[in-house]
Motif scaffolding. Sequence first.
Motif, PDB file in Angstrom:
ATOM      1  N   ARG A 164       0.845  -1.189  -0.015  1.00 14.59           N
ATOM      2  CA  ARG A 164      -0.112   0.067  -0.047  1.00 14.59           C
ATOM      3  C   ARG A 164       0.900   1.268  -0.010  1.00 14.59           C
ATOM      4  N   LYS A 165       2.237   1.229   0.186  1.00 15.12           N
ATOM      5  CA  LYS A 165       3.076   2.583   0.256  1.00 15.12           C
ATOM      6  C   LYS A 165       4.343   1.774  -0.570  1.00 15.12           C
ATOM      7  N   PRO A 166       4.238   1.629  -1.951  1.00 12.95           N
ATOM      8  CA  PRO A 166       5.500   1.393  -2.583  1.00 12.95           C
ATOM      9  C   PRO A 166       6.569   2.405  -2.225  1.00 12.95           C
ATOM     10  N   VAL A 167       7.945   2.190  -2.717  1.00  7.40           N
ATOM     11  CA  VAL A 167       8.904   2.936  -2.586  1.00  7.40           C
ATOM     12  C   VAL A 167       9.511   3.088  -3.724  1.00  7.40           C
ATOM     13  N   THR A 168      10.003   4.181  -4.070  1.00 10.90           N
ATOM     14  CA  THR A 168      10.766   4.512  -5.538  1.00 10.90           C
ATOM     15  C   THR A 168      12.275   4.567  -4.865  1.00 10.90           C
ATOM     16  N   ILE A 169      12.971   3.601  -5.482  1.00  8.78           N
ATOM     17  CA  ILE A 169      14.584   3.957  -5.437  1.00  8.78           C
ATOM     18  C   ILE A 169      15.464   4.072  -6.378  1.00  8.78           C
ATOM     19  N   ARG A 170      16.537   4.842  -6.458  1.00 10.98           N
ATOM     20  CA  ARG A 170      17.281   5.152  -7.547  1.00 10.98           C
ATOM     21  C   ARG A 170      18.597   5.015  -7.381  1.00 10.98           C
ATOM     22  N   SER A 171      19.172   4.671  -8.477  1.00 13.47           N
ATOM     23  CA  SER A 171      20.555   4.275  -8.459  1.00 13.47           C
ATOM     24  C   SER A 171      21.250   4.932  -9.865  1.00 13.47           C
ATOM     25  N   GLY A 172      21.971   5.825  -9.719  1.00 15.60           N
ATOM     26  CA  GLY A 172      22.404   6.500 -11.172  1.00 15.60           C
ATOM     27  C   GLY A 172      21.064   7.325 -11.564  1.00 15.60           C
ATOM     28  N   ASN A 173      20.915   6.733 -13.007  1.00 11.27           N
ATOM     29  CA  ASN A 173      19.733   7.262 -14.043  1.00 11.27           C
ATOM     30  C   ASN A 173      18.768   6.299 -13.791  1.00 11.27           C
ATOM     31  N   THR A 174      19.078   5.293 -12.985  1.00 10.26           N
ATOM     32  CA  THR A 174      17.720   4.050 -13.001  1.00 10.26           C
ATOM     33  C   THR A 174      17.027   4.351 -11.900  1.00 10.26           C
ATOM     34  N   THR A 175      15.675   4.262 -11.832  1.00 16.63           N
ATOM     35  CA  THR A 175      14.751   4.257 -11.001  1.00 16.63           C
ATOM     36  C   THR A 175      13.548   2.756 -10.835  1.00 16.63           C
ATOM     37  N   ALA A 176      13.349   2.439  -9.921  1.00 21.18           N
ATOM     38  CA  ALA A 176      12.323   1.369  -9.794  1.00 21.18           C
ATOM     39  C   ALA A 176      11.328   1.565  -8.497  1.00 21.18           C
ATOM     40  N   THR A 177      10.222   0.977  -8.545  1.00 17.64           N
ATOM     41  CA  THR A 177       9.240   1.123  -7.703  1.00 17.64           C
ATOM     42  C   THR A 177       9.312  -0.421  -7.000  1.00 17.64           C
ATOM     43  N   ILE A 178       9.378  -0.304  -5.534  1.00 15.80           N
ATOM     44  CA  ILE A 178       9.270  -1.635  -5.199  1.00 15.80           C
ATOM     45  C   ILE A 178       8.312  -1.848  -3.830  1.00 15.80           C
ATOM     46  N   ALA A 179       8.043  -2.839  -3.442  1.00 12.92           N
ATOM     47  CA  ALA A 179       7.159  -2.854  -2.354  1.00 12.92           C
ATOM     48  C   ALA A 179       7.971  -2.273  -1.007  1.00 12.92           C
ATOM     49  N   CYS A 180       7.375  -1.576   0.035  1.00 13.67           N
ATOM     50  CA  CYS A 180       8.166  -0.996   0.986  1.00 13.67           C
ATOM     51  C   CYS A 180       8.566  -2.200   1.822  1.00 13.67           C
ATOM     52  N   GLY A 181       8.259  -3.436   1.964  1.00 13.66           N
ATOM     53  CA  GLY A 181       8.685  -4.600   2.589  1.00 13.66           C
ATOM     54  C   GLY A 181       9.950  -5.022   2.362  1.00 13.66           C
ATOM     55  N   ARG A 182      10.564  -4.677   0.994  1.00 18.25           N
ATOM     56  CA  ARG A 182      11.765  -4.888   0.551  1.00 18.25           C
ATOM     57  C   ARG A 182      12.778  -4.003   1.162  1.00 18.25           C
TER      58      ARG A 182
END
Length: 98
Positions: free
Chosen positions: A40-58
Amino acid sequence: MTFVHVDVLHRTHTCPADPEPHPYDTWRRIVVIVDGGPCRKPVTIRSGNTTATIACGRHEPAARQCPACRVTVIEHSVTATFTGHHGPQHPTTTGIAA
């Protein structure tokens, strides 16, 4: 919230080091997993120019996870099985050590 129900089996024995019954082996078996659903609260993480949205549990610690990602373990049943004495056997009645 994800619930994980487990059965716990403790195998106990006595030995020369400790004459009181004590566990020497513990087994856990997953009985059922009740899924909490999608994050219910996905997190967006960034590494350089790449972004990904993952489950907050991860990504987040348990205190900041949404209710769907948080995991709760429930002991469904706890069993202790006594397996006897382990170690040097006691002398037999004929006086010959086994």
